[in-house]
Scaffold this active site. Structure first.
Site, short mmCIF file in Angstrom:
data_model
loop_
_atom_site.label_atom_id
_atom_site.label_comp_id
_atom_site.label_asym_id
_atom_site.label_seq_id
_atom_site.Cartn_x
_atom_site.Cartn_y
_atom_site.Cartn_z
N LYS A 1 0.83 -1.22 0.00
CA LYS A 1 0.00 0.00 0.00
C LYS A 1 0.86 1.26 0.00
CE LYS A 1 -2.50 2.65 3.53
NZ LYS A 1 -1.40 3.26 4.29
N ASN A 2 1.79 1.34 0.94
CA ASN A 2 2.50 2.61 1.11
C ASN A 2 3.53 2.87 0.01
OD1 ASN A 2 0.91 3.27 3.23
ND2 ASN A 2 2.38 2.69 4.82
N CYS B 1 -5.54 8.23 8.31
CA CYS B 1 -5.69 7.83 9.71
C CYS B 1 -5.30 8.99 10.63
CB CYS B 1 -4.79 6.65 10.04
SG CYS B 1 -5.35 5.12 9.30
N ARG C 1 -1.38 15.61 12.10
CA ARG C 1 -0.25 14.97 11.44
C ARG C 1 0.49 16.04 10.64
NH1 ARG C 1 -2.15 9.12 9.29
NH2 ARG C 1 -0.10 9.22 8.33
N ASP D 1 3.29 0.54 12.09
CA ASP D 1 2.07 0.04 11.45
C ASP D 1 1.77 -1.41 11.82
OD1 ASP D 1 1.85 2.52 10.32
OD2 ASP D 1 2.67 1.93 8.37
N ARG E 1 -9.44 0.45 3.35
CA ARG E 1 -8.53 1.45 2.78
C ARG E 1 -7.20 0.81 2.42
NH1 ARG E 1 -6.62 5.17 6.74
NH2 ARG E 1 -5.11 5.36 5.08
N1 EPU Z 1 6.44 14.27 11.05
C1 EPU Z 1 6.73 15.58 11.33
N2 EPU Z 1 6.75 16.47 10.29
C2 EPU Z 1 6.48 16.09 9.01
C3 EPU Z 1 6.17 14.74 8.74
C4 EPU Z 1 6.16 13.84 9.78
O1 EPU Z 1 6.98 15.95 12.46
O2 EPU Z 1 6.50 16.94 8.12
C5 EPU Z 1 6.44 13.29 12.16
C6 EPU Z 1 5.08 12.65 12.38
O3 EPU Z 1 4.26 13.41 13.23
C7 EPU Z 1 5.47 11.31 12.97
C8 EPU Z 1 6.81 10.99 12.30
O4 EPU Z 1 7.29 12.22 11.81
O5 EPU Z 1 5.66 11.43 14.34
C9 EPU Z 1 6.75 10.00 11.16
O6 EPU Z 1 5.80 10.42 10.18
P1 EPU Z 1 5.96 10.06 8.64
O7 EPU Z 1 6.04 11.30 7.86
O8 EPU Z 1 7.06 9.05 8.48
O9 EPU Z 1 4.56 9.38 8.34
P2 EPU Z 1 3.68 9.50 7.03
O10 EPU Z 1 4.56 9.60 5.84
O11 EPU Z 1 2.61 10.49 7.21
C10 EPU Z 1 3.70 6.95 6.53
C11 EPU Z 1 2.69 5.87 6.36
C12 EPU Z 1 2.09 5.54 7.71
C13 EPU Z 1 3.17 5.14 8.69
C14 EPU Z 1 4.27 6.21 8.74
C15 EPU Z 1 5.47 5.79 9.57
C16 EPU Z 1 1.89 6.32 4.13
C17 EPU Z 1 0.78 6.79 3.27
N3 EPU Z 1 1.65 6.34 5.43
O12 EPU Z 1 2.99 8.07 7.03
O13 EPU Z 1 1.26 4.43 7.47
O14 EPU Z 1 2.65 4.97 9.98
O15 EPU Z 1 4.74 6.51 7.42
O16 EPU Z 1 6.03 4.63 9.07
O17 EPU Z 1 2.94 5.92 3.64
C18 EPU Z 1 -0.49 2.93 7.82
O18 EPU Z 1 -0.15 2.36 6.76
O19 EPU Z 1 -1.31 2.45 8.63
C19 EPU Z 1 0.09 4.24 8.13
C20 EPU Z 1 -0.44 5.06 8.99
#
Ligand code: EPU
Length: 431
Positions: free
Chosen positions: A22-23, A116, A122, A308, A400
């Site tokens: 998915k990701n 989510c 976020r 995750d 999803r």
């Molecule tokens: N963060 C910041 N600033 C940013 C971006 C992130 O402070 O600009 C922080 C977040 O608050 C968090 C940490 O950095 O504490 C990690 O966030 P990250 O950006 O890595 O998460 P994401 O890219 O929004 C993806 C996956 C998530 C998964 C996370 C961590 C996708 C679409 N989503 O989210 O997947 O939990 O990486 O591995 O790729 C899931 O599949 O259930 C899911 C939530």
């Protein structure tokens, strides 16, 4: 409204084939818009998040054809005058359109992403910092949009140090930088398998991305990307979810179409918990007969234990002998689902980012909610392992990100089905 009805207490046995990640898919599918020629992507998971992504791209003018069950062909005919779309609010990964459209056309306006919600905002500050380093002006006009605009001469390469390790920011800046002028160096990057997969996809289309999978990624901008053919990697978390389910329910399952290396962080923990795991080239055999044993774990960016998988493994630990401590090291809050497990008889105390799980002999079925994608997967695992009937509501959150989850578990011997229920018959509790 749909719910899953699970008659729990059966062991799981047989074989299951894992879908595309998915990701990775939610970044690679929109990244096809960067290419001038037709792009054929294989092993695309049939999940709501990818369908939504493709709907948004069609609205932008892309031609998308489904070829067989898991292959899509994408030809970019989108126009640079792009308007944000309400669908984006349903999808966290819609933010990848920012990187793609900014990189391709020098302008992007996207509705602030959904997806989510783990209890807090976020943030996307690291995405913004990266786009600005490439020369873009980023603003937040009224109405919950985010707008990014390149200078008249286009985006330029830059050196970017991420303050936090972010999967989304690493991928988004990669998307924006592949067509920028000059070299971009990103430091403190995320190293998840889907980061490497996106880089491999972009390179297959003619990009020059080096170092993906390490802390430092170097991108030399190219004039254009051509089309091509690419196959998405198997989903590490879907595989891990089936492994956690076998751990919780017992039985013996061959999990096919996986990259065992990507699963090491999960297999090592499960082995500590008295689960037997044998790796093959592209499959793993998982068996659990005796009682699970307690362990502690903390979620961390890859190659650490994935956040995750935290709800699914915590659910298995509810049935382990002894006391386990689970620490969430990525998100501020990701334990909301434990209230549902407690209603099923689990003994869990949450204190901020830490959960203390006292193992119990058995869980009992009841009506529960899938608050988010992985919380939903945890509810299914709990329901499969529990005595009696569990009804899981809000399963759109599960669908999803999991392809045909019910069918896959039924093929392993689970007694569960999807049932349509009128809205008024949902759980009476308030969120
Ligand atoms: N963060 C910041 N600033 C940013 C971006 C992130 O402070 O600009 C922080 C977040 O608050 C968090 C940490 O950095 O504490 C990690 O966030 P990250 O950006 O890595 O998460 P994401 O890219 O929004 C993806 C996956 C998530 C998964 C996370 C961590 C996708 C679409 N989503 O989210 O997947 O939990 O990486 O591995 O790729 C899931 O599949 O259930 C899911 C939530």
């Amino acid at each position: 409204m749909t719910k899953y009805v699970i008659n729990g207490g059966r062991t799981l046995n047989g074989e299951v084939t894992i879908s595309g990640a998915k990701n990775a898919a939610v970044a690679i599918v929109p990244a096809a818009l960067l290419a001038d020629g037709p792009v054929r992507i294989e092993n695309v998971p049939k999940i709501i998040d990818v369908t939504l992504q493709m709907e948004i791209m069609r609205e932008l003018g892309a031609q998308i054809r489904l070829r067989g069950a898991t292959t899509v062909e994408i030809q970019n005919t989108s126009s640079p005058s792009l308007k944000p779309h309400e669908l984006e609010r349903k999808l966290r990964a819609s933010y990848y359109l920012l990187g793609v459209l900014l990189g391709k056309y020098g302008f992007a306006e996207v509705a602030m992403p959904g997806g989510c919600n783990f209890g807090g905002v976020r943030p996307i500050d690291q995405h913004v910092k990266g786009f600005e380093a490439l020369g873009a002006k980023v603003t937040l006009p009224e109405g919950g949009y985010i707008r990014a605009e390149a200078p008249p001469e286009g985006l330029h390469g830059a050196r970017i140090y991420f303050d936090v390790v972010s999967v989304g920011a690493t991928m988004n800046i990669m998307l924006a930088a592949v067509l920028a002028k000059g070299q971009t160096v990103m430091e403190n990057c995320a190293k998840e398998p889907h980061i490497v997969d996106l880089a491999n996809f972009l390179n297959a289309m003619g990009a020059d991305v080096k170092g993906a999978g390490t802390d430092v990624i170097k991108i030399r901008g190219v004039e254009r990307l051509r089309g091509g053919v690419y196959s998405i990697i198997p989903d590490q978390i879907e595989a891990g979810t089936f492994m956690a389910a076998v751990a919780a329910c017992g039985g013996s399952v061959l999990i096919k179409n996986v990259i065992p290396k990507h699963l090491e962080c999960i297999t090592n923990k499960l082995k500590e918990m008295n689960v037997e795991i044998t790796d093959f080239d592209d499959s793993v055999l998982i068996r659990r007969e005796g009682r699970l044993i307690r362990t502690n774990f903390k979620t961390m960016p890859y190659p650490g234990f994935p956040t995750d998988m935290q709800p699914q493994l915590t659910t298995a630990l509810c049935l382990a002998e002894g006391t386990s401590i689970v620490t969430e090291g990525v998100w501020d809050s990701r334990f909301r689902y434990t209230d549902e497990l407690i209603r099923m008889g689990a003994n869990i105390r949450v204190d901020g980012k830490r959960a203390v799980v006292e193992g119990v002999e058995a869980l009992r079925g009841t009506a529960v909610r899938a608050h988010d994608l992985r919380a939903g997967a945890a509810m299914v695992i709990a329901g499969l392992a529990a005595g009696g009937v569990t009804e899981v509501e809000q399963v759109q959150n599960i669908e999803r990100g999991y392809e045909t989850l019910v069918e896959k578990f039924v093929a392993l011997g689970a007694d569960m089905y999807r049932a349509d229920i009128p809205e008024s018959m949902g759980l009476p509790r308030k969120d």
